[in-house]
Scaffold this motif. Sequence first.
Motif, PDB file in Angstrom:
ATOM      1  N   ARG A  40      34.138  16.458  38.136  1.00 49.37           N
ATOM      2  CA  ARG A  40      35.590  16.342  37.914  1.00 49.37           C
ATOM      3  C   ARG A  40      36.305  16.075  39.234  1.00 49.37           C
ATOM      4  N   LEU A  41      37.294  15.205  39.167  1.00 43.93           N
ATOM      5  CA  LEU A  41      38.091  14.911  40.355  1.00 43.93           C
ATOM      6  C   LEU A  41      39.008  16.094  40.674  1.00 43.93           C
ATOM      7  N   VAL A  42      38.894  16.622  41.893  1.00 47.80           N
ATOM      8  CA  VAL A  42      39.779  17.726  42.305  1.00 47.80           C
ATOM      9  C   VAL A  42      40.283  17.489  43.726  1.00 47.80           C
ATOM     10  N   TYR A 100      43.122  18.165  26.568  1.00 50.13           N
ATOM     11  CA  TYR A 100      43.443  16.824  26.033  1.00 50.13           C
ATOM     12  C   TYR A 100      42.203  15.989  25.754  1.00 50.13           C
ATOM     13  N   GLU A 101      41.045  16.389  26.287  1.00 48.34           N
ATOM     14  CA  GLU A 101      39.820  15.644  25.959  1.00 48.34           C
ATOM     15  C   GLU A 101      39.204  16.118  24.641  1.00 48.34           C
ATOM     16  N   SER A 130      49.085  16.706  29.254  1.00 45.92           N
ATOM     17  CA  SER A 130      48.711  15.481  29.940  1.00 45.92           C
ATOM     18  C   SER A 130      49.777  15.019  30.923  1.00 45.92           C
ATOM     19  N   SER A 136      42.432  18.656  36.294  1.00 52.99           N
ATOM     20  CA  SER A 136      41.051  19.148  36.322  1.00 52.99           C
ATOM     21  C   SER A 136      41.009  20.662  36.502  1.00 52.99           C
ATOM     22  N   ARG A 137      42.088  21.240  37.011  1.00 51.52           N
ATOM     23  CA  ARG A 137      42.068  22.652  37.400  1.00 51.52           C
ATOM     24  C   ARG A 137      43.183  23.463  36.738  1.00 51.52           C
ATOM     25  N   PHE A 187      45.880   6.701  36.598  1.00 53.82           N
ATOM     26  CA  PHE A 187      44.821   7.612  37.037  1.00 53.82           C
ATOM     27  C   PHE A 187      44.959   7.921  38.522  1.00 53.82           C
ATOM     28  N   CYS A 192      42.587  19.348  31.361  1.00 57.57           N
ATOM     29  CA  CYS A 192      41.744  18.208  30.985  1.00 57.57           C
ATOM     30  C   CYS A 192      40.869  18.531  29.778  1.00 57.57           C
ATOM     31  N   LEU A 193      40.396  19.769  29.681  1.00 55.34           N
ATOM     32  CA  LEU A 193      39.536  20.119  28.544  1.00 55.34           C
ATOM     33  C   LEU A 193      40.343  20.166  27.253  1.00 55.34           C
ATOM     34  N   ILE A 209      45.659  13.583  37.647  1.00 59.65           N
ATOM     35  CA  ILE A 209      44.309  13.882  37.157  1.00 59.65           C
ATOM     36  C   ILE A 209      43.682  15.050  37.933  1.00 59.65           C
TER      37      ILE A 209
END
Lengths: 159, 290
Positions: free
Chosen positions: A58-60, B81-82, B98, B107-108, A131, B78-79, B103
Motif C-alpha cells: 500500500r502507498l503510504v 471503499y475497496e 474516498s 491507506s492509513r 491518484f 481504502c479497505l 491515496i
Amino acid sequence: MTKKLHIICSINGQSAEFLCEPRNSLLEALRDELKLTGAKEGCNNGNCGACNVLLDGRLVNSCLVMAAEVEGKSVTTIEGISSKNGLHPIQQCFLEGAALQCGICTPGFIVAAKALLDKNPHPTEHEARHFLAGNLCRCTGYDKIIRAVLEAAECGAKK
Amino acid sequence: MKDITYAAPKTIADAAALLNDKGDRARILAGGTDIIVQVREGRRDIDALVDIKHITEVNELTCDPTKGLVIGAAVPCCLIYENKAIAKAYPGLIDAVSLIGGIQIQSRASLGGNLCNGSPAADGIPVLIAMEAVCDIAGSKGTRSVPVEQFCTAPGKTVLQRGEFLIRFRIQAPKKQSGAAYLRFIPRNEMDIAVVGAGVSIQFDAAKSKCTAARIALAAVAPTPLLVAEAGAALVGTSLDDASIAKAAALAQAAAKPISDMRGDADYRRHLVGVLVKRALAIAIERAKS
Ligand SMILES: Cc1cc2nc3c(=O)[nH]c(=O)nc-3n(C[C@H](O)[C@H](O)[C@H](O)COP(=O)(O)OP(=O)(O)OC[C@H]3O[C@@H](n4cnc5c(N)ncnc54)[C@H](O)[C@@H]3O)c2cc1C
Ligand code: FES
Ligand code: FES
C-alpha cells in the motif's frame, strides 16, 4: 532516553533489521539507520508525498508511519523499484520525458506511480492525476510528470 | 519528535489497562495521520502512543445484508471503499471515505481516528450520523454504546473517559428505498479541509412517493459535527419535492453556527450549507429510487 527498539521486517524483498527510538518515523529509520536516502523529507506532515513507500503493497507517507509499526511488515522504497536489468519503465519515462528538475519529489512520484500502475495498468489522465494528488512538485509542473506516468503505462502494455 | 514510548497491545483489556494507567499522557495510534503530525508539531503533549492495530476487534470489517455493517475503529478508508458489498450497499459512506486526504492518507486513515480526533470538519462523520451509526466503546470498567452524534463534545474533545477507547461503528442494514450521500466543499478538488460538509440520508415508503425518515448532519459549521434533527423532520411526510427540500435546507442553514476563518466567512459557510444540503439530498433521492 527511551530504550531502542529492535525491528525486523522486509525491505525491498530482503529481510532487514534495524534499531530505532519509539519516536522515530519510518522515514527517519530508512534514511538515518538504513541509509536508504531515496525517500525524501519534504513536509514531514503528510502533504507532499516525497517520502512515499509501499507498506505491505500500500502507498503510504513514511513520515506518517512510526518505525516501530513496520515490525513483521514489508516495505518497498524507491531503491527497490529498479531491477538488476536496469531502470523500471516509470523511471525510464521520467528520464526521457524530463519529468524532473530538482528531483526531490521524484522518488515519491515514482513509488506512487508504481502503486497506481500495479492497481490500474491503464489509467486515464484523470485517474492518474487523481491518484497522484497527494504528491506535490514545486518545480517541474505536473504535465510532464503525468505524461511520463501515462507513457510508462503504455510501455507496460507493449511488454 | 519528543521522546515517547510505543506499545502495541494485542487485546482490548491490555489496551484499556494501558490507557487507564497513563490517562491523558497516552494517545491511541490508529492510522497516525492526525496524531503523528500533532505530536511532532508539539500540538499534543503526550508520553506514549498505544498502537491498537494488533487488536482483532478494531480491524473487523463485515457487511451483512441483515445484520448491517460493522467497521472496526482502525480500519483504513481504502479497505472500506475497496469492499464491493459496502460500495453497493452504502454509497453515501463511500462518498466520505474516498475524499479523506489522498491515496496515501486513505491507506492509513481510519474512521475511528477521524471521529476521536474531534475535529468539527472531519469528513467521515456527517454521513455516519445521517445513517444513525452507533459507536461501541470499551474501557477498563466495561463497554457502552453512544450514537455518533453524541460522541464529540467540543473541538478535540469527546465523551471518552480515562481508559476508554472506540472499538467499532455499527450501522444498520440498508433498508429498501433508502439513500444517503455526503458532499463537501473545498476550494480545490482534493487534499484540503472541508469549508462545509453535508451528510444526508432519506427513506421512502414502498411506493417511493412519501418520505418516511430523513436525517441531515453537517461538518465545519459548529464546534462539533452537527445533527440538524429539525431539518430531517421537515422532510418526513413530504414527497421530497423542491419546496420541502428548500425548507429543510433553510432549517439546516439556521442551525449552522459557523465561524469565519481563512477558508471562508460565516455567511459564505451558511450559504454553502444550503447548496450542499440540496445537492446531497438530490443524490440520496436518486440512490433511494434506483
Ligand atoms: C495530508 C492530510 C490530508 C487529510 N485530509 C483529510 C480530509 O480530507 N478529511 C478529513 O476528514 N480528514 C483529513 N485528514 C485528517 C486525518 O487523516 C483524518 O482525520 C483521519 O481519519 C484520522 O484517522 P487516523 O486513523 O489516521 O487517526 P490517528 O491519527 O491514528 O488518531 C486520531 C486521533 O484519534 C485518537 N484515536 C484514534 N483511534 C482511536 C480509538 N479507536 N479510540 C480512541 N481514540 C482514538 C488518537 O489518539 C488521535 O488523537 C488529513 C490528514 C492529512 C495529514
Ligand atoms: S515528507 Fe512525508 S508527505 Fe511530505
Ligand atoms: S522536481 Fe523539484 S519538486 Fe518536483
